[in-house]
Design a protein around this motif. Sequence first.
Motif, PDB file in Angstrom:
ATOM      1  N   CYS A 208      -7.721  12.125   6.073  1.00 39.23           N
ATOM      2  CA  CYS A 208      -7.714  10.690   5.787  1.00 39.23           C
ATOM      3  C   CYS A 208      -8.657   9.932   6.709  1.00 39.23           C
ATOM      4  O   CYS A 208      -9.221  10.496   7.643  1.00 39.23           O
ATOM      5  N   GLY A 209      -8.782   8.639   6.441  1.00 40.66           N
ATOM      6  CA  GLY A 209      -9.664   7.788   7.213  1.00 40.66           C
ATOM      7  C   GLY A 209      -8.913   6.966   8.248  1.00 40.66           C
ATOM      8  O   GLY A 209      -7.693   7.091   8.428  1.00 40.66           O
ATOM      9  N   LYS A 210      -9.645   6.105   8.908  1.00 35.14           N
ATOM     10  CA  LYS A 210      -9.120   5.254   9.966  1.00 35.14           C
ATOM     11  C   LYS A 210      -8.011   4.343   9.437  1.00 35.14           C
ATOM     12  O   LYS A 210      -8.093   3.810   8.339  1.00 35.14           O
ATOM     13  N   GLY A 211      -6.945   4.192  10.247  1.00 36.14           N
ATOM     14  CA  GLY A 211      -5.891   3.248   9.909  1.00 36.14           C
ATOM     15  C   GLY A 211      -4.773   3.794   9.049  1.00 36.14           C
ATOM     16  O   GLY A 211      -3.813   3.079   8.752  1.00 36.14           O
ATOM     17  N   THR A 212      -4.860   5.068   8.634  1.00 40.12           N
ATOM     18  CA  THR A 212      -3.813   5.658   7.810  1.00 40.12           C
ATOM     19  C   THR A 212      -2.625   6.065   8.678  1.00 40.12           C
ATOM     20  O   THR A 212      -2.794   6.694   9.725  1.00 40.12           O
ATOM     21  N   TYR A 213      -1.429   5.715   8.241  1.00 40.44           N
ATOM     22  CA  TYR A 213      -0.206   6.105   8.941  1.00 40.44           C
ATOM     23  C   TYR A 213       0.478   7.226   8.166  1.00 40.44           C
ATOM     24  O   TYR A 213       0.924   7.033   7.027  1.00 40.44           O
ATOM     25  N   VAL A 214       0.580   8.401   8.793  1.00 39.39           N
ATOM     26  CA  VAL A 214       1.256   9.527   8.165  1.00 39.39           C
ATOM     27  C   VAL A 214       2.742   9.208   7.990  1.00 39.39           C
ATOM     28  O   VAL A 214       3.358   9.588   6.986  1.00 39.39           O
ATOM     29  N   ARG A 215       3.327   8.498   8.944  1.00 36.77           N
ATOM     30  CA  ARG A 215       4.751   8.126   8.825  1.00 36.77           C
ATOM     31  C   ARG A 215       5.001   7.275   7.582  1.00 36.77           C
ATOM     32  O   ARG A 215       6.002   7.456   6.884  1.00 36.77           O
ATOM     33  N   ALA A 216       4.091   6.363   7.303  1.00 39.35           N
ATOM     34  CA  ALA A 216       4.238   5.521   6.121  1.00 39.35           C
ATOM     35  C   ALA A 216       4.064   6.349   4.853  1.00 39.35           C
ATOM     36  O   ALA A 216       4.731   6.096   3.834  1.00 39.35           O
ATOM     37  N   LEU A 217       3.199   7.344   4.904  1.00 37.21           N
ATOM     38  CA  LEU A 217       2.992   8.222   3.765  1.00 37.21           C
ATOM     39  C   LEU A 217       4.272   8.986   3.441  1.00 37.21           C
ATOM     40  O   LEU A 217       4.683   9.080   2.273  1.00 37.21           O
ATOM     41  N   ALA A 218       4.941   9.510   4.466  1.00 34.76           N
ATOM     42  CA  ALA A 218       6.195  10.236   4.254  1.00 34.76           C
ATOM     43  C   ALA A 218       7.277   9.312   3.706  1.00 34.76           C
ATOM     44  O   ALA A 218       8.033   9.680   2.798  1.00 34.76           O
ATOM     45  N   ARG A 219       7.348   8.109   4.246  1.00 32.34           N
ATOM     46  CA  ARG A 219       8.330   7.117   3.768  1.00 32.34           C
ATOM     47  C   ARG A 219       8.115   6.794   2.293  1.00 32.34           C
ATOM     48  O   ARG A 219       9.069   6.830   1.492  1.00 32.34           O
ATOM     49  N   ASP A 220       6.863   6.516   1.916  1.00 32.29           N
ATOM     50  CA  ASP A 220       6.569   6.128   0.540  1.00 32.29           C
ATOM     51  C   ASP A 220       6.732   7.295  -0.431  1.00 32.29           C
ATOM     52  O   ASP A 220       7.143   7.111  -1.582  1.00 32.29           O
ATOM     53  N   LEU A 221       6.430   8.497   0.034  1.00 38.28           N
ATOM     54  CA  LEU A 221       6.609   9.676  -0.805  1.00 38.28           C
ATOM     55  C   LEU A 221       8.093   9.898  -1.092  1.00 38.28           C
ATOM     56  O   LEU A 221       8.483  10.206  -2.227  1.00 38.28           O
ATOM     57  N   GLY A 222       8.933   9.717  -0.050  1.00 34.99           N
ATOM     58  CA  GLY A 222      10.374   9.863  -0.243  1.00 34.99           C
ATOM     59  C   GLY A 222      10.941   8.827  -1.196  1.00 34.99           C
ATOM     60  O   GLY A 222      11.843   9.125  -1.999  1.00 34.99           O
ATOM     61  N   ARG A 223      10.421   7.620  -1.130  1.00 35.96           N
ATOM     62  CA  ARG A 223      10.883   6.572  -2.043  1.00 35.96           C
ATOM     63  C   ARG A 223      10.455   6.879  -3.478  1.00 35.96           C
ATOM     64  O   ARG A 223      11.234   6.689  -4.415  1.00 35.96           O
ATOM     65  N   MET A 224       9.227   7.343  -3.663  1.00 33.68           N
ATOM     66  CA  MET A 224       8.764   7.659  -5.007  1.00 33.68           C
ATOM     67  C   MET A 224       9.594   8.785  -5.632  1.00 33.68           C
ATOM     68  O   MET A 224       9.934   8.749  -6.826  1.00 33.68           O
ATOM     69  N   LEU A 225       9.946   9.788  -4.825  1.00 35.68           N
ATOM     70  CA  LEU A 225      10.709  10.926  -5.321  1.00 35.68           C
ATOM     71  C   LEU A 225      12.206  10.629  -5.427  1.00 35.68           C
ATOM     72  O   LEU A 225      12.964  11.456  -5.944  1.00 35.68           O
ATOM     73  N   GLY A 226      12.630   9.474  -4.892  1.00 37.31           N
ATOM     74  CA  GLY A 226      14.026   9.091  -4.967  1.00 37.31           C
ATOM     75  C   GLY A 226      14.946   9.847  -4.035  1.00 37.31           C
ATOM     76  O   GLY A 226      16.174   9.841  -4.217  1.00 37.31           O
ATOM     77  N   CYS A 227      14.380  10.493  -3.025  1.00 39.94           N
ATOM     78  CA  CYS A 227      15.202  11.302  -2.118  1.00 39.94           C
ATOM     79  C   CYS A 227      15.103  10.857  -0.662  1.00 39.94           C
ATOM     80  O   CYS A 227      15.745  11.441   0.198  1.00 39.94           O
ATOM     81  N   ARG A 228      14.294   9.860  -0.390  1.00 41.85           N
ATOM     82  CA  ARG A 228      14.050   9.371   0.973  1.00 41.85           C
ATOM     83  C   ARG A 228      13.475  10.476   1.859  1.00 41.85           C
ATOM     84  O   ARG A 228      13.580  11.662   1.566  1.00 41.85           O
ATOM     85  N   GLY A 229      12.832  10.064   2.945  1.00 36.97           N
ATOM     86  CA  GLY A 229      12.248  11.055   3.829  1.00 36.97           C
ATOM     87  C   GLY A 229      11.649  10.426   5.071  1.00 36.97           C
ATOM     88  O   GLY A 229      11.409   9.214   5.124  1.00 36.97           O
TER      89      GLY A 229
END
Length: 343
Positions: A208-229
């Motif tokens: 990824c590029g500058k300014g990307t938060y991996v923690r936010a990626l995990a949070r949003d992925l969990g929300r999309m999948l409906g299982c949290r993370g």
Amino acid sequence: MNDVPTSEHPASTPEIPSSGERRGDEGRRPPRGGPRSDRPKKRDVSGWVILDKGVGMTSTHAVAVVKRAFNAKKAGHAGTLDPLASGILPIALGEATKTVPFVMDGRKAYRFTVSWGIETDTDDAEGRPVATSDDRPSREAVEAALPSFVGAIEQVPPRYSAIKIQGERAYDLARDGEVVELVARPVQIDRLAVVEHDGDRTVIEAECGKGTYVRALARDLGRMLGCRGHVSALRRTRVGPFTEADSCNVAGLDAAGPEGSLAHLMPVETALDAITSVSVSRDMAMRLMRGQSVILRGRDAPVEGKIFATCGGILVAVGDVERGELVPHRVFHLGGTAAGRAS
């Protein structure tokens, strides 16, 4: 990337005397805290140290450890790595601190673990749970969701982040109990791939590029999948031109001592591998070091764009070429202890 033509340091290259070399101090009173001889003399050391930071160490502490290992006068890092995370933390010494922005703007690579079923207020394992789920995604479901996060996307940073809100860090406001509302920001994610999956956890690689938060990626992925993370493990494997193959650890630096540690020092211009280089004469180098522009001549001379200039293989300046004229924005004085590339 462009190869940088270099050679051994020429005897004619101008050197800047160290500001620490002073005379007539013999009769002066030693500073507080003990005799002057009790403290090792700080050195003008310039170059990059690629530290493999361990879990639990802050980036600020890591810089202090490396600075002490080299007895260096000046040091700074190119991009904070959270205490929970391990991996590549590029640390600039001396004149290399002038090239930090080029590294921070570079691409980054991570390997991280998402633990499913719990979302935390910090989006990592150090936070308190704010949402839970009994559902767990299949590997196929995770892989099917990843393309939604690849490319130019909008991402809301974690509440516990270093982003400033009206002059205050978001994490300071969050720790004080204030409601932190951060707006989405554009980020670039080039690649996401599942490398391991066991039901409760998924290991993912990201570029990824500058300014990307991996923690936010995990949070949003969990929300999309409906299982949290949340992120339960994180390792940075590349920053700009620097990889794990370039790295050393604290134990190795401590064992090597100030002189032996120089073997881990990479040239200042390594940070500039993504831009074009040009060789200049000694007279042109002197002008650039005084902050004056020079005209680049020759059939292959660049006419526009950002470049760095070397003289006899030694980095002199970084600047922009405007209509065939190099205007320096950063000049370098690499007369002390500095790593050099082989010719």
